[in-house]
Design an enzyme around this catalytic site. Structure first.
Site, mmCIF file in Angstrom:
data_model
loop_
_atom_site.group_PDB
_atom_site.id
_atom_site.type_symbol
_atom_site.label_atom_id
_atom_site.label_comp_id
_atom_site.label_asym_id
_atom_site.label_seq_id
_atom_site.Cartn_x
_atom_site.Cartn_y
_atom_site.Cartn_z
ATOM 1 N N GLU A 92 0.815 -1.205 0.000
ATOM 2 C CA GLU A 92 0.000 0.000 0.000
ATOM 3 C C GLU A 92 0.854 1.262 0.000
ATOM 4 O OE1 GLU A 92 -3.928 -1.728 2.316
ATOM 5 O OE2 GLU A 92 -2.296 -0.948 3.525
ATOM 6 N N CYS A 105 3.304 8.547 0.968
ATOM 7 C CA CYS A 105 3.913 7.607 1.899
ATOM 8 C C CYS A 105 4.055 6.279 1.151
ATOM 9 C CB CYS A 105 2.990 7.483 3.103
ATOM 10 S SG CYS A 105 3.490 6.246 4.276
ATOM 11 N N CYS A 112 6.664 -6.769 7.231
ATOM 12 C CA CYS A 112 7.863 -6.324 7.956
ATOM 13 C C CYS A 112 8.285 -7.434 8.907
ATOM 14 C CB CYS A 112 7.580 -5.041 8.732
ATOM 15 S SG CYS A 112 9.047 -4.352 9.533
ATOM 16 N N CYS A 116 7.429 -4.647 15.965
ATOM 17 C CA CYS A 116 7.129 -3.587 16.918
ATOM 18 C C CYS A 116 5.725 -3.856 17.440
ATOM 19 C CB CYS A 116 7.206 -2.217 16.252
ATOM 20 S SG CYS A 116 8.828 -1.881 15.546
ATOM 21 N N CYS A 119 2.395 -2.030 15.842
ATOM 22 C CA CYS A 119 2.264 -1.768 14.407
ATOM 23 C C CYS A 119 1.586 -2.923 13.670
ATOM 24 C CB CYS A 119 3.659 -1.523 13.833
ATOM 25 S SG CYS A 119 3.679 -1.366 12.046
ATOM 26 N N SER A 218 12.397 6.181 14.348
ATOM 27 C CA SER A 218 11.223 5.886 15.165
ATOM 28 C C SER A 218 11.711 5.602 16.573
ATOM 29 C CB SER A 218 10.489 4.665 14.604
ATOM 30 O OG SER A 218 10.031 4.969 13.308
ATOM 31 N N ASN A 294 -2.433 5.479 16.122
ATOM 32 C CA ASN A 294 -3.626 4.949 15.458
ATOM 33 C C ASN A 294 -3.901 3.571 16.011
ATOM 34 O OD1 ASN A 294 -3.721 7.175 13.574
ATOM 35 N ND2 ASN A 294 -1.842 6.269 12.768
ATOM 36 N N CYS A 337 -0.500 5.799 9.515
ATOM 37 C CA CYS A 337 0.771 5.157 9.867
ATOM 38 C C CYS A 337 0.534 3.910 10.710
ATOM 39 C CB CYS A 337 1.604 6.103 10.716
ATOM 40 S SG CYS A 337 2.784 7.045 9.798
HETATM 41 N N1 SAH Z 1 9.751 0.617 9.491
HETATM 42 C C1 SAH Z 1 9.988 2.016 9.484
HETATM 43 C C2 SAH Z 1 9.084 2.793 8.554
HETATM 44 C C3 SAH Z 1 7.648 2.358 8.469
HETATM 45 S S1 SAH Z 1 6.689 2.661 9.922
HETATM 46 C C4 SAH Z 1 9.919 2.562 10.877
HETATM 47 O O1 SAH Z 1 9.505 1.847 11.785
HETATM 48 O O2 SAH Z 1 10.313 3.711 11.081
HETATM 49 C C5 SAH Z 1 6.452 4.430 9.828
HETATM 50 C C6 SAH Z 1 6.147 5.092 11.161
HETATM 51 O O3 SAH Z 1 4.860 4.708 11.632
HETATM 52 C C7 SAH Z 1 7.112 4.720 12.264
HETATM 53 O O4 SAH Z 1 7.504 5.858 12.994
HETATM 54 C C8 SAH Z 1 6.280 3.810 13.125
HETATM 55 O O5 SAH Z 1 6.758 3.724 14.427
HETATM 56 C C9 SAH Z 1 4.938 4.461 13.019
HETATM 57 N N2 SAH Z 1 3.808 3.627 13.415
HETATM 58 C C10 SAH Z 1 3.712 2.289 13.406
HETATM 59 N N3 SAH Z 1 2.495 1.887 13.834
HETATM 60 C C11 SAH Z 1 1.816 3.029 14.124
HETATM 61 C C12 SAH Z 1 0.499 3.285 14.597
HETATM 62 N N4 SAH Z 1 -0.353 2.310 14.816
HETATM 63 N N5 SAH Z 1 0.138 4.570 14.782
HETATM 64 C C13 SAH Z 1 0.981 5.586 14.523
HETATM 65 N N6 SAH Z 1 2.236 5.404 14.053
HETATM 66 C C14 SAH Z 1 2.645 4.138 13.861
HETATM 67 FE FE1 SF4 Z 2 8.204 -2.682 10.847
HETATM 68 FE FE2 SF4 Z 2 8.273 -0.003 11.173
HETATM 69 FE FE3 SF4 Z 2 6.051 -1.431 11.785
HETATM 70 FE FE4 SF4 Z 2 8.225 -1.645 13.312
HETATM 71 S S1 SF4 Z 2 6.977 0.215 12.999
HETATM 72 S S2 SF4 Z 2 6.946 -3.351 12.576
HETATM 73 S S3 SF4 Z 2 9.852 -1.499 11.799
HETATM 74 S S4 SF4 Z 2 6.955 -1.179 9.769
#
Ligand code: SAH
Ligand code: SF4
Length: 343
Positions: A92, A105, A112, A116, A119, A218, A294, A337
């Site tokens: 996406e 974006c 991934c 985390c 996420c 992050s 989110n 995000c």
């Molecule tokens: N893997 C990379 C880039 C993709 S995630 C990273 O982790 O930086 C992009 C951003 O979205 C990161 O800062 C991540 O921590 C954030 N993110 C992940 N899940 C989220 C959520 N549910 N709500 C808000 N931000 C989130």
């Molecule tokens: Fe992967 Fe970024 Fe999501 Fe962490 S926040 S699981 S590194 S996409």
């Protein structure tokens, strides 16, 4: 045997291929111009090549381009595009319009591997790395959609979609090379931000490679123990290592660094948390982006209240930190995000 994707071939490799086939080497440049600058998705489109050459290319190669699969529009104007890869995996990309500009974006991987805890992409695990051409195609297709929907091209590109860009290092850099090249989309590297969960060795490598794009880490907690609780990657890449790597990156490139910080209710939003973040900002030349969480199903963390968010941001500002608050966009279509997961 599966055919090679022609976009994985360097100019040199293409020249050699053409020579072997008794064709002129200079055709390689023309072919590459079609592939990147003109983003051709078929050999028939390459009208300045002879028909027999086009046929031969089609016999020997494929162009594994993205296909638009689904477009969803949020009530706030955010647009999510789902793309199908040649092997039927789905990824996406998102268009986020603000007052005067549109930010795209993009994804770097299908899924991934770094789970985390907050996420949705992490929950779906890693399917595979994207090829450079697939990353590039997202920018092409999102640009087209942006012009259609908002009457303007992309102002910024952020690698904040699915995946960890630094774990697909080679292809992400190759894609950015084409996106920023005169022979590609000619978008300034200053308009591109790569977001990483923090892999110290690869952040240093970005410095050694002298990249021109910007970097976001992050962070989500300046406390090493807390950060490990929500980001397992922190066990092998603890904050002190990241501090060293980020300073190295900054010395080598002079590029801006941003700390992304999601505020989780009662987890990382206290005055003590803010103090630890301020201390960290005194060790790394970085600004802070506060991100609204989110909600993701099954995650025990919730977003902080608006009051707490304002207090946290205010406290950082009083201490001389440059802070931006990024409120969530496109929630109603799961385009925000960390919500990209192909439900
Ligand atoms: N893997 C990379 C880039 C993709 S995630 C990273 O982790 O930086 C992009 C951003 O979205 C990161 O800062 C991540 O921590 C954030 N993110 C992940 N899940 C989220 C959520 N549910 N709500 C808000 N931000 C989130
Ligand atoms: Fe992967 Fe970024 Fe999501 Fe962490 S926040 S699981 S590194 S996409």
């Amino acid at each position: 045997m599966a055919k090679n994707d022609i976009r994985e071939f360097t100019l040199n490799q293409l020249e050699e291929y053409l020579e072997q086939k008794d064709e002129k080497r200079f055709r390689a440049k023309q072919i590459q111009e079609w592939l990147w600058k003109k983003s051709a998705h078929s050999f028939e489109q390459m009208t300045n090549l002879s028909l027999p050459l086009r046929k031969m290319l089609a016999e020997d190669f494929v162009i594994n381009s993205l296909k638009e699969d689904l477009v969803q529009e949020s009530e706030d104007g955010t647009i999510k595009m789902r793309f199908k890869l040649f092997d039927d995996n789905l990824i996406e990309g998102v268009l986020i319009p603000s007052k005067a500009r549109v930010t795209a974006c993009v994804s770097s991987q299908a899924g991934c591997s770094l789970d985390c805890r907050f996420c949705a992409t992490g929950f779906m695990k890693l399917k595979r790395n994207l090829f450079a051409g697939e990353i590039y195609d997202q920018v092409v297709l999102l640009t087209k959609k942006s012009i259609e929907a908002y009457g303007q091209p992309l102002a910024n590109i952020v690698f904040m979609g699915m995946g960890e860009p630094l774990l697909n290092y080679k292809n992400v850099l190759a894609a950015i090379d084409k996106i920023t090249s005169e022979n590609g989309l000619n978008i300034s590297a200053k308009r591109i931000t790569v977001s990483t969960s923090g892999i110290a060795k690869l952040i240093k490598k970005l410095g050694d490679d002298g990249v021109r794009f910007e970097l976001a880490l992050s962070l989500h907690s300046a406390n090493n123990i807390k950060r490990s609780k929500i980001m397992p990657i922190n066990d092998s890449n603890p904050i002190p290592d990241l501090v060293e790597a980020l300073n190295y990156f900054h010395e080598k490139t002079g590029n801006k660094i941003t700390f992304e910080y999601i505020l989780f209710d009662g987890f990382n939003d206290s005055v003590q948390d803010a103090r630890e973040l301020i201390d960290l900002c005194n060790k790394v030349p970085a600004m802070v982006n506060i991100i609204e969480y989110n909600t993701v199903e099954g995650v025990p963390y919730k977003k902080s209240s608006e009051k707490k968010r304002e207090a946290f941001a205010g406290y950082l500002e009083q201490n001389g930190i440059v802070v931006k608050v990024r409120l969530s966009r496109g929630k109603d279509i799961d385009a925000a995000c960390g919500q990209l997961a192909n439900k």
